[in-house]
Design a protein around this motif. Sequence first.
Motif, PDB file in Angstrom:
ATOM      1  N   UNK A 224       0.606  -1.094  -0.261  1.00  0.00           N
ATOM      2  CA  UNK A 224      -0.297   0.354  -0.315  1.00  0.00           C
ATOM      3  C   UNK A 224       0.810   1.082   0.054  1.00  0.00           C
ATOM      4  N   UNK A 225       1.702   1.143   0.417  1.00  0.00           N
ATOM      5  CA  UNK A 225       2.573   2.247   1.016  1.00  0.00           C
ATOM      6  C   UNK A 225       3.701   2.365   0.084  1.00  0.00           C
ATOM      7  N   UNK A 226       4.240   1.916  -0.225  1.00  0.00           N
ATOM      8  CA  UNK A 226       5.038   1.726  -1.301  1.00  0.00           C
ATOM      9  C   UNK A 226       4.886   1.099  -2.660  1.00  0.00           C
ATOM     10  N   UNK A 227       4.019   0.547  -2.638  1.00  0.00           N
ATOM     11  CA  UNK A 227       3.383   0.210  -4.412  1.00  0.00           C
ATOM     12  C   UNK A 227       3.805  -0.779  -4.961  1.00  0.00           C
ATOM     13  N   UNK A 228       4.692  -1.311  -3.876  1.00  0.00           N
ATOM     14  CA  UNK A 228       5.510  -2.848  -4.907  1.00  0.00           C
ATOM     15  C   UNK A 228       4.763  -3.996  -4.992  1.00  0.00           C
ATOM     16  N   UNK A 229       4.912  -5.619  -5.888  1.00  0.00           N
ATOM     17  CA  UNK A 229       4.221  -5.709  -6.625  1.00  0.00           C
ATOM     18  C   UNK A 229       4.672  -7.331  -5.653  1.00  0.00           C
ATOM     19  N   UNK A 230       4.217  -8.082  -4.367  1.00  0.00           N
ATOM     20  CA  UNK A 230       4.439  -9.274  -3.726  1.00  0.00           C
ATOM     21  C   UNK A 230       4.484 -10.353  -4.945  1.00  0.00           C
ATOM     22  N   UNK A 231       5.555 -11.075  -5.127  1.00  0.00           N
ATOM     23  CA  UNK A 231       5.661 -12.530  -5.615  1.00  0.00           C
ATOM     24  C   UNK A 231       5.233 -13.501  -4.980  1.00  0.00           C
ATOM     25  N   UNK A 232       5.901 -13.267  -4.064  1.00  0.00           N
ATOM     26  CA  UNK A 232       6.031 -14.650  -2.558  1.00  0.00           C
ATOM     27  C   UNK A 232       6.320 -14.368  -1.186  1.00  0.00           C
ATOM     28  N   UNK A 233       5.783 -14.903  -0.514  1.00  0.00           N
ATOM     29  CA  UNK A 233       5.896 -14.709   1.044  1.00  0.00           C
ATOM     30  C   UNK A 233       5.784 -16.048   1.697  1.00  0.00           C
ATOM     31  N   UNK A 234       6.980 -16.035   2.357  1.00  0.00           N
ATOM     32  CA  UNK A 234       6.540 -17.645   3.500  1.00  0.00           C
ATOM     33  C   UNK A 234       7.540 -16.841   4.630  1.00  0.00           C
ATOM     34  N   UNK A 235       6.843 -17.582   5.829  1.00  0.00           N
ATOM     35  CA  UNK A 235       6.649 -16.482   7.060  1.00  0.00           C
ATOM     36  C   UNK A 235       6.402 -18.420   7.800  1.00  0.00           C
TER      37      UNK A 235
END
Length: 345
Positions: free
Chosen positions: A288-299
């Motif tokens: 939202x703030x930086x408007x960067x697309x996310x490809x993958x998240x692993x937590x």
Amino acid sequence: VFTPKGDIKTITQGATALDFAFSMHTDLGQHCLGAKVNHKLVPLNYQLESGDQVEILTSQNQHPEKEWFNYVVTTHAKKCITEYFKQQDRALADNGRQMLSEALKTEERQLTPAVINRLMHHFSITRPNELMRQIGLGALPIEQVMQATHPQQDSFFKRIMKTLTGGSTSETDAEELAPTVSQIPSARPTNPKHVMLTEEDFGHCYRLAQCCSPIPGDDVMGALEDDGSIVVHKRSCPNAMQIKSLHGDTIVDTVWATHRIRTFAETIEIKGVDKMSILLNVINIISERYQINIKEINITSKDGMFTGRITIYVHDLSDISKLCEQLLTIPEVNTVGRIEKYQTK
């Protein structure tokens, strides 16, 4: 599978979270960041099983990427992704055509088939729409396109030779200098010069080494190939050090031009205290703030601490640095950093 409200939805066997998002609504799929399956965060390509409860996470700043074709198995999802890129290409082509027409008008010229054919030949492009698309995208800057509508310009190889020799190079001079790499002057003379790495030359006149995957902003150097093209390495890359040691006469100093069109997939690692709102805070800053697309998240979480690896699309090193600084403002976050990988030959 079940929605968060308990509604039952039928999906194809082997379907992924992204398939499910598109099956619910095209807009939901196009803005899908990831999903929670049985209250656990999963990536876009997670395969759903019978009985799963699925909640789709979205952001208006998230948009389809080419990699998404590898994340879906249903025909419907593939059609939705294909149509999205077709619409994007049409819009870019229309914009490129308008930009070129307006630029030609400033010289009291018109966009004719002859002009289009000359440009297609100059840039080795076979379709008019692809030419316009690249202009609209910015991959072909309008200034360079306009120059190509006029008499012949210097080749990329001649620009390199000008840089290395510190002066102008005639057509004859370039031909005399071109045959062998050994004739190229040292890339590190007493007064160092630089070869500019522009977006329009990417993929044609230079490429990024796969062993270290540099991005704009990294400290890099170039290795001149036999065909006159350049392979760009991080200076810290073991393979680059070996090339410099064994083939020092092929090394070229390089400097990045501004890169704001093409994006690169980079992974950051974030560690901190595991709290319920931490993931939402991280996603909010990135998307939202930086408007960067996310490809993958692993937590992963253990003993009250979490470790996350998030792959994002950035334009340059500055994007990563600014994002990491902002993520560190979250009280629960202890460390954030880019993951750099090197492959040795």
